[in-house]
Design a protein around this motif. Structure first.
Motif, PDB file in Angstrom:
ATOM      1  N   GLU A 114      -9.044  -4.903   2.256  1.00  0.00           N
ATOM      2  CA  GLU A 114      -9.619  -6.104   2.362  1.00  0.00           C
ATOM      3  C   GLU A 114      -9.068  -7.377   1.778  1.00  0.00           C
ATOM      4  O   GLU A 114      -9.420  -8.225   2.162  1.00  0.00           O
ATOM      5  CB  GLU A 114     -11.140  -5.932   1.461  1.00  0.00           C
ATOM      6  N   ARG A 115      -7.704  -7.082   1.224  1.00  0.00           N
ATOM      7  CA  ARG A 115      -7.000  -8.200   0.779  1.00  0.00           C
ATOM      8  C   ARG A 115      -5.595  -8.405   1.317  1.00  0.00           C
ATOM      9  O   ARG A 115      -5.086  -7.088   2.013  1.00  0.00           O
ATOM     10  CB  ARG A 115      -6.943  -7.930  -0.813  1.00  0.00           C
ATOM     11  N   ASN A 116      -5.122  -9.736   1.320  1.00  0.00           N
ATOM     12  CA  ASN A 116      -3.644  -9.609   1.693  1.00  0.00           C
ATOM     13  C   ASN A 116      -2.753  -9.415   0.542  1.00  0.00           C
ATOM     14  O   ASN A 116      -3.213  -8.679  -0.316  1.00  0.00           O
ATOM     15  CB  ASN A 116      -3.356 -10.972   2.134  1.00  0.00           C
ATOM     16  N   ALA A 117      -1.561  -9.305   0.485  1.00  0.00           N
ATOM     17  CA  ALA A 117      -0.638  -8.716  -0.380  1.00  0.00           C
ATOM     18  C   ALA A 117      -0.828  -9.595  -1.662  1.00  0.00           C
ATOM     19  O   ALA A 117      -0.916  -8.647  -2.869  1.00  0.00           O
ATOM     20  CB  ALA A 117       0.920  -9.052   0.316  1.00  0.00           C
TER      21      ALA A 117
ATOM     22  N   MET B 231       0.938  -1.211   0.106  1.00  0.00           N
ATOM     23  CA  MET B 231       0.000   0.002   0.007  1.00  0.00           C
ATOM     24  C   MET B 231       0.909   1.220   0.312  1.00  0.00           C
ATOM     25  O   MET B 231       0.454   2.211  -0.488  1.00  0.00           O
ATOM     26  CB  MET B 231      -0.713  -0.005   1.055  1.00  0.00           C
ATOM     27  N   ASP B 232       2.229   1.165   0.690  1.00  0.00           N
ATOM     28  CA  ASP B 232       2.877   2.369   0.618  1.00  0.00           C
ATOM     29  C   ASP B 232       3.227   2.809  -0.643  1.00  0.00           C
ATOM     30  O   ASP B 232       3.256   3.841  -0.987  1.00  0.00           O
ATOM     31  CB  ASP B 232       4.216   1.882   1.508  1.00  0.00           C
ATOM     32  N   PHE B 233       3.819   1.989  -1.512  1.00  0.00           N
ATOM     33  CA  PHE B 233       4.099   2.249  -3.178  1.00  0.00           C
ATOM     34  C   PHE B 233       2.733   2.950  -3.831  1.00  0.00           C
ATOM     35  O   PHE B 233       2.786   3.870  -4.309  1.00  0.00           O
ATOM     36  CB  PHE B 233       4.340   0.837  -3.811  1.00  0.00           C
ATOM     37  N   LEU B 234       1.697   2.473  -3.433  1.00  0.00           N
ATOM     38  CA  LEU B 234       0.346   2.938  -4.252  1.00  0.00           C
ATOM     39  C   LEU B 234       0.147   4.233  -3.589  1.00  0.00           C
ATOM     40  O   LEU B 234      -0.193   5.319  -4.243  1.00  0.00           O
ATOM     41  CB  LEU B 234      -0.863   1.993  -4.053  1.00  0.00           C
TER      42      LEU B 234
ATOM     43  N   GLU C  39       2.223   6.435  -2.482  1.00  0.00           N
ATOM     44  CA  GLU C  39       3.166   7.347  -2.761  1.00  0.00           C
ATOM     45  C   GLU C  39       3.023   7.760  -4.333  1.00  0.00           C
ATOM     46  O   GLU C  39       3.026   8.850  -4.606  1.00  0.00           O
ATOM     47  CB  GLU C  39       4.701   6.832  -2.579  1.00  0.00           C
ATOM     48  N   ARG C  40       2.691   6.556  -5.298  1.00  0.00           N
ATOM     49  CA  ARG C  40       2.702   6.961  -6.355  1.00  0.00           C
ATOM     50  C   ARG C  40       1.318   7.464  -6.901  1.00  0.00           C
ATOM     51  O   ARG C  40       1.066   8.280  -8.004  1.00  0.00           O
ATOM     52  CB  ARG C  40       3.131   5.655  -7.437  1.00  0.00           C
ATOM     53  N   ILE C  41       0.286   6.843  -6.350  1.00  0.00           N
ATOM     54  CA  ILE C  41      -1.042   7.101  -6.961  1.00  0.00           C
ATOM     55  C   ILE C  41      -1.864   7.865  -6.001  1.00  0.00           C
ATOM     56  O   ILE C  41      -2.631   8.747  -6.395  1.00  0.00           O
ATOM     57  CB  ILE C  41      -1.781   5.630  -7.353  1.00  0.00           C
ATOM     58  N   PHE C  42      -2.148   7.295  -4.836  1.00  0.00           N
ATOM     59  CA  PHE C  42      -3.350   7.887  -4.029  1.00  0.00           C
ATOM     60  C   PHE C  42      -3.138   9.322  -3.197  1.00  0.00           C
ATOM     61  O   PHE C  42      -3.943   9.959  -3.674  1.00  0.00           O
ATOM     62  CB  PHE C  42      -3.469   6.852  -2.766  1.00  0.00           C
ATOM     63  N   ASP C  43      -1.984   9.340  -2.931  1.00  0.00           N
ATOM     64  CA  ASP C  43      -1.688  10.654  -1.912  1.00  0.00           C
ATOM     65  C   ASP C  43      -1.571  11.761  -2.807  1.00  0.00           C
ATOM     66  O   ASP C  43      -2.064  12.792  -2.370  1.00  0.00           O
ATOM     67  CB  ASP C  43      -0.275  10.515  -1.127  1.00  0.00           C
ATOM     68  N   PRO C  44      -1.101  11.923  -4.123  1.00  0.00           N
ATOM     69  CA  PRO C  44      -1.155  13.001  -4.847  1.00  0.00           C
ATOM     70  C   PRO C  44      -2.706  13.397  -5.280  1.00  0.00           C
ATOM     71  O   PRO C  44      -2.597  14.737  -5.267  1.00  0.00           O
ATOM     72  CB  PRO C  44      -0.386  12.729  -6.125  1.00  0.00           C
ATOM     73  N   ILE C  45      -3.388  12.600  -5.421  1.00  0.00           N
ATOM     74  CA  ILE C  45      -4.592  12.863  -5.693  1.00  0.00           C
ATOM     75  C   ILE C  45      -5.367  13.214  -4.378  1.00  0.00           C
ATOM     76  O   ILE C  45      -6.163  14.414  -4.220  1.00  0.00           O
ATOM     77  CB  ILE C  45      -5.405  11.658  -6.182  1.00  0.00           C
ATOM     78  N   LEU C  46      -5.318  12.467  -3.097  1.00  0.00           N
ATOM     79  CA  LEU C  46      -6.209  13.017  -2.029  1.00  0.00           C
ATOM     80  C   LEU C  46      -5.505  14.157  -1.374  1.00  0.00           C
ATOM     81  O   LEU C  46      -6.351  14.777  -0.887  1.00  0.00           O
ATOM     82  CB  LEU C  46      -6.077  11.745  -0.967  1.00  0.00           C
TER      83      LEU C  46
END
Length: 89
Positions: A35-38, A1-4, A6-13
């Motif tokens: 809701e999922r495992n890795a 989740m950290d990768f996503l 940094e790259r996708i979610f936080d810039p939008i939020l």
């Protein structure tokens, strides 16, 4: 989740320029991933890349608002989250 994050979610939020609709989509995507495992997160990512109608329109909205999409992170994702990564989980 950290990768996503940094790259996708936080810039939008964290953007005042992102639409509420886009932010809502990101929050929904995060919820579904959490809701999922890795291994499940990785499969979910790939299904977003393959493209269902909702994921295609969401990616188009991300691009039209000037944000990075899952597709732009694909090369780094592929290297970081390979079969070896899954076996360590």
């Amino acid at each position: 989740m950290d990768f996503l994050h940094e790259r996708i979610f936080d810039p939008i939020l964290e953007s005042s320029g992102a639409s509420d609709n886009l932010k809502q989509g990101v929050r929904y995507t995060k919820m579904r991933l959490e809701e999922r495992n890795a291994a499940g997160m990785i499969l979910y990512y790939w299904s977003a890349i393959v493209g269902t109608e909702p994921s295609i329109s969401f990616a188009a909205r991300m691009r039209s608002e000037g944000f990075e999409r899952f597709e732009e992170a694909i090369d780094e994702f592929r290297v970081r989250f390979d079969d070896e990564f899954i076996s360590r989980q």
